[in-house]
Design a protein around this motif. Structure first.
Motif, PDB file in Angstrom:
ATOM      1  N   PRO A 149     -22.001   1.018   1.598  1.00  0.00           N
ATOM      2  CA  PRO A 149     -23.281   1.312   0.940  1.00  0.00           C
ATOM      3  C   PRO A 149     -23.242   2.677   0.261  1.00  0.00           C
ATOM      4  N   GLU A 150     -23.942   2.777  -0.850  1.00  0.00           N
ATOM      5  CA  GLU A 150     -23.973   3.999  -1.662  1.00  0.00           C
ATOM      6  C   GLU A 150     -24.240   5.261  -0.823  1.00  0.00           C
ATOM      7  N   ASP A 151     -25.237   5.178   0.084  1.00  0.00           N
ATOM      8  CA  ASP A 151     -25.621   6.378   0.830  1.00  0.00           C
ATOM      9  C   ASP A 151     -24.608   6.748   1.916  1.00  0.00           C
ATOM     10  N   ALA A 152     -23.548   5.955   2.073  1.00  0.00           N
ATOM     11  CA  ALA A 152     -22.563   6.268   3.114  1.00  0.00           C
ATOM     12  C   ALA A 152     -21.249   6.767   2.514  1.00  0.00           C
ATOM     13  N   GLU A 171     -20.206   9.474   1.197  1.00  0.00           N
ATOM     14  CA  GLU A 171     -19.730  10.797   1.645  1.00  0.00           C
ATOM     15  C   GLU A 171     -19.581  10.822   3.161  1.00  0.00           C
ATOM     16  N   LYS A 172     -20.508  10.155   3.833  1.00  0.00           N
ATOM     17  CA  LYS A 172     -20.556  10.227   5.300  1.00  0.00           C
ATOM     18  C   LYS A 172     -19.321   9.630   5.963  1.00  0.00           C
ATOM     19  N   TRP A 180     -18.137   9.034  12.242  1.00  0.00           N
ATOM     20  CA  TRP A 180     -19.143   8.288  11.501  1.00  0.00           C
ATOM     21  C   TRP A 180     -18.629   6.908  11.126  1.00  0.00           C
TER      22      TRP A 180
END
Ligand code: ADP
Length: 416
Positions: A351-354, A356-357, A363
């Motif tokens: 997913p886009e929001d992950a 960098e994470k 993580w």
């Protein structure tokens, strides 16, 4: 005569009471914005007229920055003042109260305040440990307004309380941030322990079960060999997990050094593919190697580890199989030139929001699919650390359900 003295005493005690009330009101506040608002409101109440502005000295820019106004029409004050400019600038520079009762004709007036119709103003410096850190100004747009020495003195006393409140708020903010950091760290640690004990338990359960069977049952030599091979596989997995953990710890604490020598990146990619292909029949691997890429300075074993981790993830996170393309590329038109390696899969995507994470320690993307895929969340942090140690960069682009493309680039200062 007696009456005049009595009047003055009364006025003085009323003012001291107001000062006390203003200081007490500030003392209870911890939110910086509420403190700023409280300071300005009290300053106006103390002098009994006008509006007020607070300026804080920004050392890097060498300006007094207007951080908040109260009862001041918008657009009629300067946002930034140099030391010595305007009432605030003069109070700041001289480190003493400044009173101007004929602002329109005052030589130090700023164009913004003069055009805004300011008639009178009193400014005091904000002092901390004997150094000015800003200025507080009360201003009036009323033609009959007059500020006196008493206003200056009272405002200066109040400014000390204002600085104390601001300092306490800053300390409070720092403490809150530190506690937040500790809480996050502590949560990451306990999450990790839960994860690791779960992950360690899987191979351990295997080892326990297979060894009990060998101990308790009548088995043929062939069966014993088969179980021993299973035990061996689980033991190796445990070993790998422990090595990963220790590696990452050494890298993050700066105790890991890299051993550079001329390395052929195309050779590294081919070697990793040759080793992995037989274990992943559902994932045809296609190397696309750029012949222009010559040997570069790097730690070969560590780069093998990077490519191995990326390829292992590409396989793991494409549970339905699919081609994996491993390509290398020389990027010549930058200084220094770069060697870029890409590992592209057709798996579940991220997913886009992950994006960098995924490089953060421990993580993992939480989803119904990933729940059944084993991992510790240490592979990518290790990749990032190794690439960092080489002065390179790693990143990923991905589309959910379509696949991911992990890339890293290293400085390609030619080694031979
Ligand atoms: P793990 O041991 O969980 O695989 P990593 O640090 O290697 O740990 O990866 C972190 C997370 O990033 C994974 O748990 C997964 O959610 C996601 N991820 C890594 N590589 C891929 C990939 N090729 N495709 C999809 N997701 C990936």
């Amino acid at each position: 005569m007696m009456r005049r003295v009595k009047g003055a005493v009364e006025r003085e005690s009323r003012r001291l009471l107001a000062l006390h009330q203003a200081s007490t009101a500030l003392a209870g506040l911890t939110d910086p914005q509420a403190i700023l608002a409280g300071i300005l409101r009290s300053a106006v109440q103390l002098t009994g007229q006008g509006g007020a502005s607070l300026f804080i000295w920004v050392a890097e820019a060498k300006v007094l920055r207007n951080v908040r106004d109260h009862e001041v029409p918008p657009g009629v004050t300067a946002r930034n003042l140099r030391a010595g400019e305007g009432v605030a600038g003069v109070a700041f520079e001289r480190r003493e109260p400044v009173i101007v009762n004929d602002y329109q004709r005052w030589a130090g007036a700023t164009p913004a305040s003069r055009d805004g119709g300011q008639q009178a103003a009193v400014g005091v410096p904000l002092m901390r440990h004997g150094e000015p850190i800003g200025a507080l100004v009360v201003r009036s747009y009323d033609a009959s307004a007059v500020f006196n020495e008493e206003d200056g003195r009272l405002l200066a006393l109040f400014a000390d309380q204002a600085v104390a409140a601001l300092t306490a708020a800053q300390a409070f903010e720092q403490q809150r941030a530190a506690v937040g950091d500790l809480e996050r760290l502590s949560k990451a640690k306990s999450d990790f322990i839960a994860l690791v004990s779960h992950e360690f338990r899987t191979p351990l359960t295997g080892i326990q079960g297979f060894s009990e069977m060998i101990r308790d049952e009548d088995l043929t030599l062939e069966e014993i060999r088969e179980y021993a091979a299973d035990i061996n596989k689980d033991a190796q997995r445990l070993n790998r997990m422990i090595t990963d953990l220790l590696d990452l710890d050494r890298m993050e604490s700066g105790r890991m050094q890299i051993d550079v020598a001329p390395v052929d990146l195309n050779g590294v990619v081919s070697e990793v593919v040759e080793r992995a292909q037989p274990t992943a029949p559902l994932h045809p691997m296609r190397p696309q190697l750029d012949p222009a890429l010559k040997k570069i300075w790097a730690d070969r074993d560590r780069i093998v580890q990077v490519v191995t981790n990326l390829l292992a993830n590409a396989i793991k996170y494409s549970p339905d199989g699919g081609e994996i393309v491993l390509s290398t590329r020389l990027v010549p038109d930058v200084e220094p030139p770069l060697a870029e390696v890409s590992v592209r899969d057709q798996g579940i995507g991220i997913p886009e929001d992950a994006l960098e994470k995924v490089f953060e320690r421990y993580w993992r993307v939480e989803s119904p699919t990933t729940r059944y895929i084993q991992g510790t969340g240490l592979g990518l942090p290790i990749v990032r650390q190794i690439v960092d140690l080489h002065g390179g960069r790693v990143w990923v682009t991905s589309e959910l359900g379509k696949g991911s493309d992990f890339r890293f680039s290293l400085p390609a200062t030619q080694a031979e």
